[in-house]
Design an enzyme around this catalytic site. Structure first.
Site, PDB file in Angstrom:
ATOM      1  N   SER A  10      27.828  22.943  10.595  1.00  0.00           N
ATOM      2  CA  SER A  10      26.774  23.728   9.925  1.00  0.00           C
ATOM      3  C   SER A  10      26.378  25.006  10.640  1.00  0.00           C
ATOM      4  O   SER A  10      25.686  25.845  10.068  1.00  0.00           O
ATOM      5  CB  SER A  10      25.526  22.859   9.731  1.00  0.00           C
ATOM      6  OG  SER A  10      25.863  21.766   8.904  1.00  0.00           O
TER       7      SER A  10
ATOM      8  N   GLU B 169      47.300  40.883  73.909  1.00  0.00           N
ATOM      9  CA  GLU B 169      48.484  41.416  73.223  1.00  0.00           C
ATOM     10  C   GLU B 169      49.167  42.568  73.950  1.00  0.00           C
ATOM     11  O   GLU B 169      50.374  42.754  73.838  1.00  0.00           O
ATOM     12  CB  GLU B 169      48.092  41.889  71.813  1.00  0.00           C
ATOM     13  CG  GLU B 169      47.723  40.767  70.857  1.00  0.00           C
ATOM     14  CD  GLU B 169      48.921  39.938  70.430  1.00  0.00           C
ATOM     15  OE1 GLU B 169      50.051  40.420  70.543  1.00  0.00           O
ATOM     16  OE2 GLU B 169      48.712  38.789  69.999  1.00  0.00           O
TER      17      GLU B 169
END
Lengths: 354, 741
Positions: B506, B236
């Protein structure tokens, strides 16, 4: 002018007995100064300029067989016309001196003389002694003409046209050049042909102002050496020929006059120069074409009338004393004052030929 | 020069003079003395410059010259006239600067002609022009010839140039000032905190999930190996350690190369400039942005060490595959930490930020290999690696795609993500939190296996597409230890454990009994189990609850009523204690769903989630109501504790009632509907639930350690299958999960 030039060898007049030799022909363009006093031709020979000249004068003697034979024997140029022999060129001066009289001029005050009937024949005859037939039809000859006189209504057109036709009839392409401009062409190449050229001849003074080889104005004043001679002669009671001799041989305007002739010469020279400068002032200030120059220009004097010692200095002094919208760097004499016009004409002819 | 300058003058001498003035400056001049010739020449030659001498002109000639500006707008007319007439020409529209009055001023005209020619013929674009002008200028300076028109002209050019330069410098300065007026503060880097992923961990520290906007894990620059830094510098910004933010040599080189290529083939940005762009600027391509970028870069350079800048850059850069920063990239592409990256790995990563998708080894392995080897060559050329290391590195393959993410407990992860998002908002994805959850991974696996086995059994019985959900809650802390929200998270993200509100059947009944106990009843108290028809208060609606078996047992204990899940007895009990009290009890123990405020609700017609019911049963177990707890602590990116989540149980049932609830729910296992759970051989409590047509089957129970709720049903709410009651469908899964290994 009493300069003799033996280079002139022959006349080519068909009307009279001829004593002609072949004129040396160098070829190339020709510059021709047709002055009141002399006719001068200039041609290039290698890298140098070759000058030939004849007195622009004639002298008539009654025609007779003996006279004719004598003239032929002595290589005198002449032609016969109306019972007289017209002796032309340099020989005319010799005959005039012999007879203690003056020569006659085909040109008066710079233009073809109206007084002399044979002026045209004479001038054509003299030209033919200096200008050979062209090698090629249309060869260039550049001849000088005066500027229009500033103080009269006389035009140079007649003079110019006659000379042009004479030369054209000989087979040349003839172009005219103002005498003053011819001085510039001859002397001011290094200054881009910018400046004032003045040719001070016998019959008139020619003035030209050129900018970058463009003649911005040119004119003549009909005062010249002859005027000075005549006026001084009349003033002191001497012959013009004598005055002319003193003027050419002895006059030094930088010194105090020694006698009444020198005094009178000084007066009339000053008058001539003043007239000249006033005319310049007048033309420069009234012309619409004179450019505004920031650089000073040169003035070049040429011609026999400019030659006496002190003329240049007097001119410069008077020039500086008068206000002109131009600045002058120098007033100088032409390198070869008597041949400057012819050389300038030659320069133009060469330029045109290119 | 191809197009001559036309000169017009009725005065031949003046005309020649103008022509010669022009020619003396090296131009061609063509002189015309009459207007007809001039008009023709202008029409045919289209000159750039006409020098018109208006002296002594006739009206016809004036008209002609006045028509030129309109007819030939490209032609510049230099007009010379008398001082008196000059104003009238200017007022007629002639340019004042091109009009001159007598006397003729050659310098003025020369300068004007040169000036116009200079512009019209674009002579200023020719290098030769400047050599000529320079020569003239130098000659004039040495000869002291200050009046030389060329020098005057050159001076004008220089002055005009200087003026133009001043204006340009002014404008550029203004523009730079404007551009920098809103410059971000580089000091912000002091608190550099890039977007960082948040991580979710199981109770044992295993990574469960990563939440991110930019998948990134910060790694300090000193932990980045030297060869990794060198790889990026080689690729770079080779002069990274030499420049001060801007590499002018590189910028110029890039400019020339791009100019030659006619396209952007090389970037001139340094690592610092790229960092400035990434951190502070938008990706727009503008001069203003470039100026800001340069200014910020220089500020960064003056404030931070090169290694720090490189560290910022490596943590900030995007490497493709949703990986931001070197650490995420290392993990994504190599499954390694940054500090473990090799030379070839580093070269591969260094190749990526320029064009992550183009050079991705996952999608373009060939291009990636070429690019990586170029990176390695750059490292070799710059002396970062020796030939041996280079030769070894180029032989290494580029990484292939490996799905490194194994999603464990996806429903739990999503449940907690949703909770954390409500808590932290978008910061969850950027702040780098570490969330330590309560999830017990072995239990979670057990739960997943139990539910999977259950579904397999259903499938074996010809019951496809049956879903099962399970939640396990720690009794002491109320923490969720395991959660199964469905069978396939990829297929359905709907969490059946937390989001599905279903009729409870239930499993709701114990709330009725707890209400009774709170109101002084005990498990041994009697209640009538018989078919009774109840009317609404206005008498318009009537309802008769039936027992599941259609058998009625008359007077029964509350224990029996619940253990056998007797609907009639339970409704009778609810009728006695009042539904309002039942609902109140439900709220106390954490039921938040709507409850039908009438008797049918007592036997589970209201819809509730497994989550809230499981927490309700947790309360039955130890009397404490808990807010569901899913994490123990949260730390920030610097491992500083953000939140310590201590258990927050509130005692809502007194010990006596807890005992009663243990009594009745224990009886369900020992003598009731869930006897199968006895196979666990330890004391457990719970309750089954079955809804109409077997659409939902429940079992929620607990032992001494945790409460576990199981729901079985279908996404489309259709019946599971005939007889698929809570005890048949849900209980086996529950038992399977509760089995000790």
């Amino acid at each position: 002018m009493s300069d003799k030039n033996d280079d002139a060898k022959a006349a080519v007049n068909q009307k009279g007995p001829e004593k002609a030799k072949e004129i040396e022909h160098f070829g190339g363009p020709i510059g021709l100064d047709i002055g009141t006093t002399n006719i001068v031709s200039a041609r290039t020979r290698g890298s140098s300029v070759h000058i030939t000249k004849q007195l622009n004068a004639f002298f008539t003697v009654p025609a007779s067989k003996i006279t004719g034979m004598t003239l032929l024997k002595n290589d005198v140029l002449y032609f016969s016309q109306g019972g007289s022999y017209y002796i032309i060129g340099n020989a005319a001066d010799t005959f005039a001196n012999t007879f203690n009289t003056d020569t006659r001029r085909p040109v008066e005050s710079g233009l073809l003389s109206a007084k002399e009937d044979e002026a045209l024949n004479v001038i054509q005859s003299i030209i033919k002694t200096l200008v050979p037939p062209p090698k090629n039809q249309g060869d260039l000859v550049c001849y000088s003409i005066p500027g229009d006189p500033i103080d009269t209504k006389i035009s140079v057109l007649h003079h110019d046209t006659i000379l042009k036709r004479t030369l054209q009839d000989m087979g040349y392409t003839a172009i005219a050049i103002n005498e003053g401009f011819a001085v510039i062409m001859s002397e001011l190449a290094d200054e881009s042909y910018t400046g004032i050229g003045i040719s001070m001849g016998g019959g008139m003074c020619n003035v030209c102002f050129s900018y970058l080889s463009v003649p911005v104005f040119s004119y003549s004043i009909q005062k010249g050496g002859d005027y000075v001679d005549a006026m001084v002669g009349a003033a002191v009671g001497e012959s013009q020929t004598r005055i002319k001799l003193i003027k050419e041989k002895e006059l030094n305007l930088l010194k105090d006059p020694k006698n009444k002739i020198e005094t009178s010469l000084s007066i009339y020279y000053e008058d001539l120069l003043e007239t000249l400068i006033l005319s310049i002032q007048r033309v420069v200030t009234t012309s619409e074409s004179v450019p505004r120059l920031t650089k000073p220009i040169s003035v070049v004097l040429s011609g026999g009338t400019a030659m006496p010692v002190g003329v240049r200095e007097k001119f410069e002094k008077l020039l500086k004393a008068n206000r002109l919208p131009l600045q002058f760097s120098s007033v100088r004499m032409a390198e070869d004052p008597l041949n400057t016009t012819a050389k300038g004409a030659l320069q133009l002819a060469i330029a045109e030929e290119k | 020069m191809a197009i001559p300058i036309l000169v017009f003058s009725t005065d031949k001498t003046r005309g020649k003079l103008f022509s010669r003035i022009i020619e003396s400056n090296g131009f061609n001049a063509k002189l015309y003395n009459n207007s007809a010739d001039l008009d023709y020449a202008v029409r045919t030659r289209r000159p750039h410059i006409i020098v018109f001498d208006a002296r002594h002109c006739q009206p016809r000639e004036f008209q002609l010259v006045e028509s030129f500006p309109g007819r030939f707008p490209d032609a510049e007319i230099i007009l010379i006239t008398s001082a008196a007439e000059l104003p009238s020409f200017i007022s007629a529209g002639f340019k004042g600067e091109n009009c001159f009055s007598d006397p003729i001023n050659p310098e003025e005209i020369s300068l004007k002609v040169k000036e116009i020619y200079f512009i019209k013929n674009k002579a200023f674009l020719r290098i030769k022009t400047y050599f000529v002008l320079l020569g003239v200028l130098l000659k004039g300076i040495f000869s002291g010839d200050r009046d030389n028109p060329y020098i005057v002209f050159t001076k004008k050019i220089i002055l005009a140039g200087a003026a133009a330069l001043s204006v340009m410098v002014g404008i550029a300065g203004g523009f730079i000032f404007y551009s920098m007026s809103d410059l971000p503060k580089v000091q912000l880097l002091e608190s550099y905190a890039p977007f960082e992923s948040s991580f979710l961990y199981a109770a044992d520290g295993t990574e469960l999930a990563e939440f991110y906007l930019e998948r990134r894990k910060f790694v300090p620059f000193y932990k980045i190996p030297k060869h990794v830094k060198q790889a990026f510098i080689a690729v770079e910004d080779a002069r990274f350690y030499e420049h001060h933010g801007i590499d002018f040599i590189r910028t110029f080189g890039a400019f020339v190369n791009n100019l030659r290529a006619g396209d952007t083939v090389q970037g001139g940005s340094t690592i610092t400039q790229q960092l400035a762009k990434m951190l502070f600027l938008t990706p727009e391509k503008s001069l203003s942005r470039k100026i800001k970028e340069a200014a910020i870069s220089m500020q960064i350079e003056s404030r931070y060490k090169k290694d720090e800048i490189l560290g910022f850059y490596l943590n900030q850069a995007y490497f493709g595959a949703r990986a931001y920063g070197i650490e995420a990239a290392s993990q994504t592409y190599f499954g390694k930490k940054t500090e473990d990256l090799g030379v070839a790995d580093a070269a591969m990563l260094a190749a990526l930020p320029k064009a992550p998708s183009v050079y991705s080894p996952f999608t373009n392995p060939k291009k990636a290999l070429i690019r990586r080897n170029l990176s390695l060559k750059s490292m070799l050329d710059r002396g970062f690696i020796d030939r041996q290391a280079y030769a070894a590195a180029v032989k290494e393959p580029v990484p292939e795609y490996v799905n490194r993410k194994k999603y464990t407990a996806p429903y739990f992860v999503e449940y907690i993500r949703s909770a954390m998002e409500q808590k932290f908002g978008d910061r969850l994805y950027t702040a780098g939190f570490k969330i330590y959850t309560t999830l017990d991974l072995p239990l979670q696996k057990k739960a997943e296996k139990a539910t999977a086995d259950g579904r397999a059994a259903f499938a074996k019985a010809g019951l496809g597409d049956v879903e099962a959900a399970l939640i396990a809650v720690d009794l002491k802390t109320g923490a969720i230890k395991a959660m199964v929200g469905g069978s396939n998270y990829q297929k359905s993200q709907f969490n059946k454990a937390t989001q599905a509100a279903r009729q409870t059947g239930s499993v709701f009944k114990p709330i009725v009994y707890l209400t009774a106990f709170k109101n002084g009843y005990s498990p041994d108290d009697m209640i009538d189990d018989m078919e009774v028809t109840y009317s609404s208060s206005d008498g318009r609606q009537q309802w008769t609850p039936h027992n599941y078996t259609r058998k009625y047992y008359g007077r029964v204990t509350l224990r029996t009523a619940l253990s056998h899940s007797l609907n009639a007895a339970t409704v009778a009990l609810a009728n006695i204690v009042g539904m309002d009290k039942v609902i109140s009890t439900a709220r106390t123990i954490g039921i938040t769903s709507n409850i039908y405020p009438h008797l049918p609700a007592a036997i589970g017609v209201s819809e509730m989630t497994l989550l809230e019911l499981t927490y309700a049963y947790t309360t039955f177990a130890n009397g404490k109501s808990f807010i569901p707890m899913v994490y123990e602590k949260i730390t920030d990116r610097y491992n500083i504790k953000v939140e310590d989540n201590a258990p927050k149980g509130v005692q809502t049932i007194d010990p006596a009632n807890i005992a009663k609830m243990h009594d009745v729910l224990g009886a369900v296992v020992t003598e009731g509907t869930s006897v199968a759970a006895k196979s666990l051989n330890r004391t457990v409590y719970g309750k089954t639930g079955t809804t109409n047509d077997y659409k939902d089957a429940w079992f929620i129970g607990f032992d001494d350690n945790m409460t576990v709720g199981v729901w079985v049903g279908r996404d489309n709410n259709r019946p599971i299958g005939e007889g698929m009651s809570g005890s048949r469908a849900a209980l086996p899964i529950w038992i399977n999960f509760m089995k000790e290994d």
